[in-house]
Design a protein around this motif. Structure first.
Motif, PDB file in Angstrom:
ATOM      1  N   GLU A  32       0.932  -1.102  -0.021  1.00 15.41           N
ATOM      2  CA  GLU A  32       0.025   0.014  -0.026  1.00 15.41           C
ATOM      3  C   GLU A  32       0.966   1.417   0.092  1.00 15.41           C
ATOM      4  N   ALA A  33       1.851   1.086   0.643  1.00 21.29           N
ATOM      5  CA  ALA A  33       3.130   2.453   0.531  1.00 21.29           C
ATOM      6  C   ALA A  33       3.518   2.652  -0.646  1.00 21.29           C
ATOM      7  N   LEU A  34       3.875   1.430  -1.479  1.00 19.17           N
ATOM      8  CA  LEU A  34       4.332   1.529  -2.797  1.00 19.17           C
ATOM      9  C   LEU A  34       3.437   1.873  -3.785  1.00 19.17           C
ATOM     10  N   ALA A  35       1.989   1.544  -3.621  1.00 15.23           N
ATOM     11  CA  ALA A  35       1.225   1.794  -4.824  1.00 15.23           C
ATOM     12  C   ALA A  35       0.771   3.140  -5.059  1.00 15.23           C
ATOM     13  N   SER A  36       0.516   3.481  -6.359  1.00 14.10           N
ATOM     14  CA  SER A  36       0.272   4.758  -6.879  1.00 14.10           C
ATOM     15  C   SER A  36      -1.253   4.769  -6.743  1.00 14.10           C
ATOM     16  N   TYR A  37      -2.079   3.828  -6.703  1.00 16.94           N
ATOM     17  CA  TYR A  37      -3.513   3.939  -6.865  1.00 16.94           C
ATOM     18  C   TYR A  37      -4.001   3.029  -5.635  1.00 16.94           C
ATOM     19  N   HIS A  38      -5.059   3.718  -4.830  1.00 15.42           N
ATOM     20  CA  HIS A  38      -5.358   2.926  -3.848  1.00 15.42           C
ATOM     21  C   HIS A  38      -7.039   2.824  -3.965  1.00 15.42           C
ATOM     22  N   SER A  39      -7.421   1.390  -3.321  1.00 15.50           N
ATOM     23  CA  SER A  39      -8.959   1.463  -3.389  1.00 15.50           C
ATOM     24  C   SER A  39      -9.174   0.367  -2.321  1.00 15.50           C
ATOM     25  N   VAL A  40     -10.314   0.445  -1.763  1.00 13.05           N
ATOM     26  CA  VAL A  40     -10.712  -0.672  -0.712  1.00 13.05           C
ATOM     27  C   VAL A  40     -10.789  -1.936  -0.985  1.00 13.05           C
ATOM     28  N   SER A  41     -11.175  -2.189  -2.217  1.00 11.00           N
ATOM     29  CA  SER A  41     -11.502  -3.526  -3.007  1.00 11.00           C
ATOM     30  C   SER A  41     -10.013  -4.075  -3.165  1.00 11.00           C
ATOM     31  N   ARG A  42      -9.176  -3.326  -3.834  1.00 15.28           N
ATOM     32  CA  ARG A  42      -7.876  -3.740  -3.860  1.00 15.28           C
ATOM     33  C   ARG A  42      -7.185  -4.027  -2.598  1.00 15.28           C
ATOM     34  N   PHE A 147       6.331 -12.001  -2.475  1.00 12.71           N
ATOM     35  CA  PHE A 147       5.244 -11.547  -1.819  1.00 12.71           C
ATOM     36  C   PHE A 147       5.048  -9.846  -2.178  1.00 12.71           C
ATOM     37  N   GLU A 148       5.862  -9.085  -1.887  1.00 14.70           N
ATOM     38  CA  GLU A 148       5.705  -7.512  -2.157  1.00 14.70           C
ATOM     39  C   GLU A 148       5.629  -7.478  -3.478  1.00 14.70           C
ATOM     40  N   TYR A 149       6.182  -7.991  -4.407  1.00 12.14           N
ATOM     41  CA  TYR A 149       6.006  -7.792  -5.956  1.00 12.14           C
ATOM     42  C   TYR A 149       4.598  -8.072  -6.309  1.00 12.14           C
ATOM     43  N   GLY A 150       4.186  -9.240  -5.920  1.00 14.31           N
ATOM     44  CA  GLY A 150       2.744  -9.510  -6.225  1.00 14.31           C
ATOM     45  C   GLY A 150       1.679  -8.781  -5.579  1.00 14.31           C
ATOM     46  N   ALA A 151       1.835  -8.385  -4.395  1.00 11.22           N
ATOM     47  CA  ALA A 151       0.769  -7.504  -3.590  1.00 11.22           C
ATOM     48  C   ALA A 151       0.997  -6.159  -4.036  1.00 11.22           C
ATOM     49  N   THR A 152       2.185  -5.603  -4.585  1.00  6.68           N
ATOM     50  CA  THR A 152       2.198  -4.336  -4.945  1.00  6.68           C
ATOM     51  C   THR A 152       1.793  -4.226  -6.446  1.00  6.68           C
ATOM     52  N   GLN A 153       1.909  -5.274  -7.155  1.00  2.68           N
ATOM     53  CA  GLN A 153       0.986  -5.330  -8.315  1.00  2.68           C
ATOM     54  C   GLN A 153      -0.407  -5.552  -8.355  1.00  2.68           C
ATOM     55  N   ILE A 154      -0.998  -6.154  -7.392  1.00  2.00           N
ATOM     56  CA  ILE A 154      -2.116  -6.146  -6.971  1.00  2.00           C
ATOM     57  C   ILE A 154      -2.999  -4.867  -6.740  1.00  2.00           C
ATOM     58  N   ALA A 155      -2.278  -4.349  -5.613  1.00  3.65           N
ATOM     59  CA  ALA A 155      -2.539  -2.835  -5.064  1.00  3.65           C
ATOM     60  C   ALA A 155      -2.576  -2.062  -6.055  1.00  3.65           C
ATOM     61  N   ASP A 156      -1.414  -1.995  -6.966  1.00  6.56           N
ATOM     62  CA  ASP A 156      -1.586  -0.687  -8.040  1.00  6.56           C
ATOM     63  C   ASP A 156      -2.204  -1.238  -9.218  1.00  6.56           C
ATOM     64  N   SER A 157      -2.733  -2.579  -9.588  1.00  2.00           N
ATOM     65  CA  SER A 157      -3.756  -2.996 -10.568  1.00  2.00           C
ATOM     66  C   SER A 157      -2.697  -2.388 -11.758  1.00  2.00           C
ATOM     67  N   SER A 158      -1.662  -3.014 -11.669  1.00  3.84           N
ATOM     68  CA  SER A 158      -0.535  -2.795 -12.830  1.00  3.84           C
ATOM     69  C   SER A 158       0.209  -4.128 -13.333  1.00  3.84           C
ATOM     70  N   ASP A 159       0.182  -4.250 -14.435  1.00  4.86           N
ATOM     71  CA  ASP A 159       1.309  -5.390 -15.159  1.00  4.86           C
ATOM     72  C   ASP A 159       2.632  -5.163 -14.792  1.00  4.86           C
ATOM     73  N   THR A 160       3.013  -4.063 -14.765  1.00  6.11           N
ATOM     74  CA  THR A 160       4.629  -3.932 -14.399  1.00  6.11           C
ATOM     75  C   THR A 160       4.804  -2.778 -13.239  1.00  6.11           C
ATOM     76  N   LEU A 161       5.963  -3.123 -12.505  1.00  7.92           N
ATOM     77  CA  LEU A 161       6.243  -1.932 -11.711  1.00  7.92           C
ATOM     78  C   LEU A 161       7.282  -0.921 -12.103  1.00  7.92           C
ATOM     79  N   ASN A 162       7.697   0.189 -11.442  1.00  9.91           N
ATOM     80  CA  ASN A 162       8.231   1.151 -11.761  1.00  9.91           C
ATOM     81  C   ASN A 162       9.647   0.980 -11.292  1.00  9.91           C
ATOM     82  N   GLN A 163      10.749   1.776 -11.768  1.00 12.91           N
ATOM     83  CA  GLN A 163      11.944   1.514 -11.186  1.00 12.91           C
ATOM     84  C   GLN A 163      11.921   1.641  -9.779  1.00 12.91           C
ATOM     85  N   ASN A 164      11.471   2.859  -9.128  1.00 12.22           N
ATOM     86  CA  ASN A 164      11.277   3.112  -7.766  1.00 12.22           C
ATOM     87  C   ASN A 164      10.627   1.995  -6.982  1.00 12.22           C
TER      88      ASN A 164
END
Length: 274
Positions: A32-42, A147-164
């Motif tokens: 959740e700290a890394l995600a750029s998009y947040h929603s309750v469902s995600r 776990f952090e990679y998959g969880a961040t992908q799901i939280a961000d609803s994104s196929d790829t993660l950025n460099q940061n």
């Protein structure tokens, strides 16, 4: 019927119980700290995805080899030594969880990490990854990263993660790799009886000396390179120092369990500067 369902759910939770504060909570906060998009469902999808993939690992780990005997010494409240489920039934549960977790990953978008967690679970349990402290620490760091990679992908609803985001996950994995032996001190007595080669048993004095040094070093590094609130970061540094000194000076199993709790709080907070 309802009583049977409830008992089954309690049994599942007991498989994960000891890792709720070490995996589910810190990984969720991290994502959740890394995600750029947040929603309750995600958010709830993240929690459920992490919990289910953790369940596959814990069930597999607690049924493999001499794990039931080890848990009877170190963790008698787990489902198998507590006789809530038989080893054979737990093995069957583990095989059922694999396709369920794959379907969940397909639905949530965490497929690469989900598959990799299953593979790493096999390496850890069946491939001897748990048998030596170096491979064990490496596997633990790998689990956290996945776990952090998959969880961040799901939280961000994104196929790829950025460099940061990728850099933060790498930094987290390095912290875990160098300090995860914090979890072994509390189990030294049982591990010694079972002849395990943990870092804390292989290097009993050196492993304790490393705790204040490594926790302080990582805390200071995060303080220097983070743009987070300085007061918060200073508190993080103090917590790291206090935790490290506790491991060095307070050596009973009870003290080590409390020190490990402090370590887990510190582990949750490190996601904020990262």
């Amino acid at each position: 019927m309802l009583s049977t369902i409830w008992n089954f759910l309690v049994t599942l939770q007991l498989f994960n119980q000891s890792d709720m504060k070490t995996i589910v909570l810190p990984v969720t906060v991290f994502a959740e700290a890394l995600a750029s998009y947040h929603s309750v469902s995600r958010f709830f999808l993240v929690v459920f995805w992490v919990w289910m993939h953790l369940l596959y690992f814990t069930v597999t780990n607690q049924t493999f080899g001499t794990s039931p005997e080890e848990d009877a010494v170190n963790k008698p409240n787990r489902p198998i030594p507590a006789q809530r489920i038989t080893v054979d039934s737990a093995v069957t549960l583990g095989w059922l969880l694999a396709p369920i977790d794959l379907a969940l990953s397909l639905y949530t978008g965490g497929v690469p990490a989900g598959i990799a967690i299953c593979v790493l679970t096999s390496i850890y349990c069946r491939g001897g990854g748990h048998s030596h402290w170096l491979s064990k620490n490496g596997c633990c760091a790998g689990f956290y990263a996945l776990f952090e990679y998959g969880a961040t992908q799901i939280a961000d609803s994104s196929d790829t993660l950025n460099q940061n985001q990728l850099g933060a996950i790498l930094g987290s994995a390095l912290i875990i790799f160098t300090t995860i032996h914090a979890q072994d001190f509390r189990d030294d007595e049982g591990d010694a009886l079972l002849g395990r080669r943990t870092f804390t048993l292989s290097f009993p004095i050196f492993s304790r000396i490393t705790m204040p040094i490594l926790l302080a070093a990582w805390s200071i590094a995060l303080y220097l390179f983070s743009e987070a609130n300085r007061a918060l970061m200073l508190a993080f540094v103090v917590l790291g120092a206090v935790t490290g000194v506790r491991f060095l000076t307070l050596k009973s199993a009870k003290d080590d369990r409390l020190s490990y709790l402090y370590y887990n709080v510190s582990n949750i907070l490190h996601s904020l500067p990262l």
